[in-house]
Design an enzyme around this catalytic site. Structure first.
Site, PDB file in Angstrom:
ATOM      1  N   ASN A 286       0.881  -1.172   0.000  1.00  9.73           N
ATOM      2  CA  ASN A 286       0.000   0.000   0.000  1.00  9.73           C
ATOM      3  C   ASN A 286       0.914   1.215   0.000  1.00  9.73           C
ATOM      4  O   ASN A 286       1.492   1.560   1.028  1.00  9.73           O
ATOM      5  CB  ASN A 286      -0.882  -0.038   1.266  1.00  9.73           C
ATOM      6  CG  ASN A 286      -1.705   1.225   1.432  1.00  9.73           C
ATOM      7  OD1 ASN A 286      -1.788   2.054   0.531  1.00  9.73           O
ATOM      8  ND2 ASN A 286      -2.312   1.380   2.609  1.00  9.73           N
TER       9      ASN A 286
ATOM     10  N   LYS B 248       0.257   4.267  -0.358  1.00 11.60           N
ATOM     11  CA  LYS B 248      -0.329   5.483   0.247  1.00 11.60           C
ATOM     12  C   LYS B 248      -0.041   6.716  -0.629  1.00 11.60           C
ATOM     13  O   LYS B 248      -0.044   6.596  -1.841  1.00 11.60           O
ATOM     14  CB  LYS B 248       0.169   5.652   1.692  1.00 11.60           C
ATOM     15  CG  LYS B 248      -0.081   4.384   2.513  1.00 11.60           C
ATOM     16  CD  LYS B 248       0.135   4.561   3.993  1.00 11.60           C
ATOM     17  CE  LYS B 248      -0.117   3.252   4.713  1.00 11.60           C
ATOM     18  NZ  LYS B 248      -0.034   3.350   6.164  1.00 11.60           N
TER      19      LYS B 248
ATOM     20  N   HIS C  56      -9.480   1.451   5.036  1.00  8.18           N
ATOM     21  CA  HIS C  56      -8.165   1.592   5.671  1.00  8.18           C
ATOM     22  C   HIS C  56      -8.285   2.519   6.884  1.00  8.18           C
ATOM     23  O   HIS C  56      -9.087   3.463   6.875  1.00  8.18           O
ATOM     24  CB  HIS C  56      -7.147   2.157   4.673  1.00  8.18           C
ATOM     25  CG  HIS C  56      -5.755   2.117   5.221  1.00  8.18           C
ATOM     26  ND1 HIS C  56      -5.262   3.118   6.023  1.00  8.18           N
ATOM     27  CD2 HIS C  56      -4.788   1.183   5.141  1.00  8.18           C
ATOM     28  CE1 HIS C  56      -4.033   2.797   6.396  1.00  8.18           C
ATOM     29  NE2 HIS C  56      -3.714   1.625   5.868  1.00  8.18           N
TER      30      HIS C  56
ATOM     31  N   GLU D 223      -6.603   4.916   7.890  1.00  6.69           N
ATOM     32  CA  GLU D 223      -6.446   6.346   7.610  1.00  6.69           C
ATOM     33  C   GLU D 223      -7.730   6.928   7.015  1.00  6.69           C
ATOM     34  O   GLU D 223      -8.076   8.079   7.257  1.00  6.69           O
ATOM     35  CB  GLU D 223      -5.227   6.572   6.689  1.00  6.69           C
ATOM     36  CG  GLU D 223      -3.931   6.392   7.467  1.00  6.69           C
ATOM     37  CD  GLU D 223      -2.802   5.713   6.709  1.00  6.69           C
ATOM     38  OE1 GLU D 223      -2.795   5.739   5.470  1.00  6.69           O
ATOM     39  OE2 GLU D 223      -1.918   5.133   7.385  1.00  6.69           O
TER      40      GLU D 223
ATOM     41  N   GLU E 192      -5.445  -4.676  10.755  1.00  6.82           N
ATOM     42  CA  GLU E 192      -4.392  -3.689  10.967  1.00  6.82           C
ATOM     43  C   GLU E 192      -4.669  -2.924  12.252  1.00  6.82           C
ATOM     44  O   GLU E 192      -5.438  -1.951  12.234  1.00  6.82           O
ATOM     45  CB  GLU E 192      -4.350  -2.701   9.792  1.00  6.82           C
ATOM     46  CG  GLU E 192      -4.090  -3.355   8.455  1.00  6.82           C
ATOM     47  CD  GLU E 192      -3.528  -2.360   7.444  1.00  6.82           C
ATOM     48  OE1 GLU E 192      -2.402  -2.581   6.992  1.00  6.82           O
ATOM     49  OE2 GLU E 192      -4.191  -1.358   7.159  1.00  6.82           O
TER      50      GLU E 192
ATOM     51  N   GLY F   5       2.526   2.368  10.838  1.00  5.73           N
ATOM     52  CA  GLY F   5       3.497   3.443  10.652  1.00  5.73           C
ATOM     53  C   GLY F   5       4.195   3.860  11.933  1.00  5.73           C
ATOM     54  O   GLY F   5       4.868   4.884  11.983  1.00  5.73           O
TER      55      GLY F   5
ATOM     56  N   SER G 262       3.396  -2.068  10.421  1.00  4.83           N
ATOM     57  CA  SER G 262       4.845  -2.171  10.618  1.00  4.83           C
ATOM     58  C   SER G 262       5.414  -3.544  10.276  1.00  4.83           C
ATOM     59  O   SER G 262       6.314  -4.042  10.962  1.00  4.83           O
ATOM     60  CB  SER G 262       5.224  -1.758  12.044  1.00  4.83           C
ATOM     61  OG  SER G 262       4.839  -0.404  12.278  1.00  4.83           O
TER      62      SER G 262
HETATM   63  P1  PGA Z   1       2.866   0.375   7.722  1.00  3.41           P
HETATM   64  O1  PGA Z   1       1.397   0.588   7.089  1.00  3.41           O
HETATM   65  O2  PGA Z   1       3.391  -0.921   7.137  1.00  3.41           O
HETATM   66  O3  PGA Z   1       3.646   1.574   7.279  1.00  3.41           O
HETATM   67  O4  PGA Z   1       2.693   0.284   9.203  1.00  3.41           O
HETATM   68  C1  PGA Z   1       0.507  -0.485   6.901  1.00  3.41           C
HETATM   69  C2  PGA Z   1      -0.794  -0.002   6.321  1.00  3.41           C
HETATM   70  O5  PGA Z   1      -1.274   1.060   6.730  1.00  3.41           O
HETATM   71  O6  PGA Z   1      -1.378  -0.654   5.431  1.00  3.41           O
END
Ligand code: PGA
Length: 251
Positions: free
Chosen positions: A10, A12, A95, A97, A167, A173, A213
């Site tokens: 992803n 982003k 997601h 976010e 998640e 992140g 992560s």
């Molecule tokens: P990350 O993000 O691997 O940077 O923690 C995962 C995601 O939001 O899909």
């Protein structure tokens, strides 16, 4: 038959179109195990360029979001029809976010899920609890609610086109990964919830990815858990070498 592993990047809001082409070329050439599938989700504006690179390859092209309706006066939104015409075959929905920064709720996410499935797109439905919810002992219940809300009106047959991505919001992140055991506990509970909502066979075949992560150093340990069937990778998918070693976790 054992479930396949789905390794998804992803991206982003990262990579310009020219940078996305370079990364897509690298993903296309990444070695993977026989039971592993690769997916990338570039930003909307990078999709045409990435679609050209991935045409005829074994990499699934996904969008990171889409509108809940097909067309109309929705400034700034992107339609399923536009995505399909560009060769997109999957979409990430719900997601964290989108939920926590842009205020999407289960009702809106459910509209998107149903629209995507009705157009034959594969859906990666993201679920996961916040730190506060986890500390209050509500991790499973929050995920169950998001599954029920997100999948309302989705048939057992359509579930063949649905992937769940667990998640935990506090792990995205942040560098904090759920321990493999903690993640497995939630994955197993969610599979149980899907059995309750559908059937044991739907639950047995649904792919449940872990995200938050994921890195080269923890991928194999996470994938070794019996109910973890892949990874939705943010930060580490932006670097070709890191994503390559996650994709080839079983090498
Ligand atoms: P990350 O993000 O691997 O940077 O923690 C995962 C995601 O939001 O899909």
């Amino acid at each position: 038959m054992s479930r396949p592993y789905l390794m998804a990047g992803n991206w982003k809001m990262n990579k310009t179109p020219s940078e996305a082409v370079v990364l897509a070329e690298a993903v296309k050439n990444m070695k993977k195990g026989a039971n592993t599938r690769k997916m990338v989700a570039p930003s909307f504006v990078c999709i045409p360029a990435v679609a050209d690179v991935l045409k005829g390859s074994d990499v699934t092209l996904a969008a990171q979001n889409m509108a809940s309706v097909e067309s109309g006066a929705h400034t700034g939104e992107t339609s399923v029809l536009m995505l399909k015409e560009l060769g997109v075959t999957a979409v990430i929905l719900g997601h964290s976010e989108r939920r926590h920064v842009y205020g999407e709720n289960d009702g809106l996410i459910n509209e998107k899920v149903k629209l995507a499935l009705s157009h034959g797109l594969e859906v990666v439905l993201c679920i996961g609890e916040t730190l506060e919810e986890r500390e209050a002992g509500q991790a499973n219940d929050v995920c169950f609610g998001q599954l029920e809300g997100g999948l309302a009106g989705v048939s057992a047959a359509q579930m063949q086109n649905v992937v769940i991505a667990y998640e935990p919001v506090w792990a995205i992140g942040t560098g904090k990964t759920a321990t493999p055991g903690d993640a497995q506990t939630v994955h197993e509970a969610c599979r149980g919830k899907i059995a309750e909502l559908y059937s044991a066979s739907v639950a047995e075949s649904v792919v449940i990815q872990y995200g938050g992560s994921v890195k080269p150093g923890n991928a194999a340990e996470l994938m070794a858990q019996s109910d973890i069937d892949g990874a939705l990778v943010g930060g580490a998918s932006l670097d070709a070498d890191s994503f390559a070693s996650i994709v080839a976790f079983d090498d």
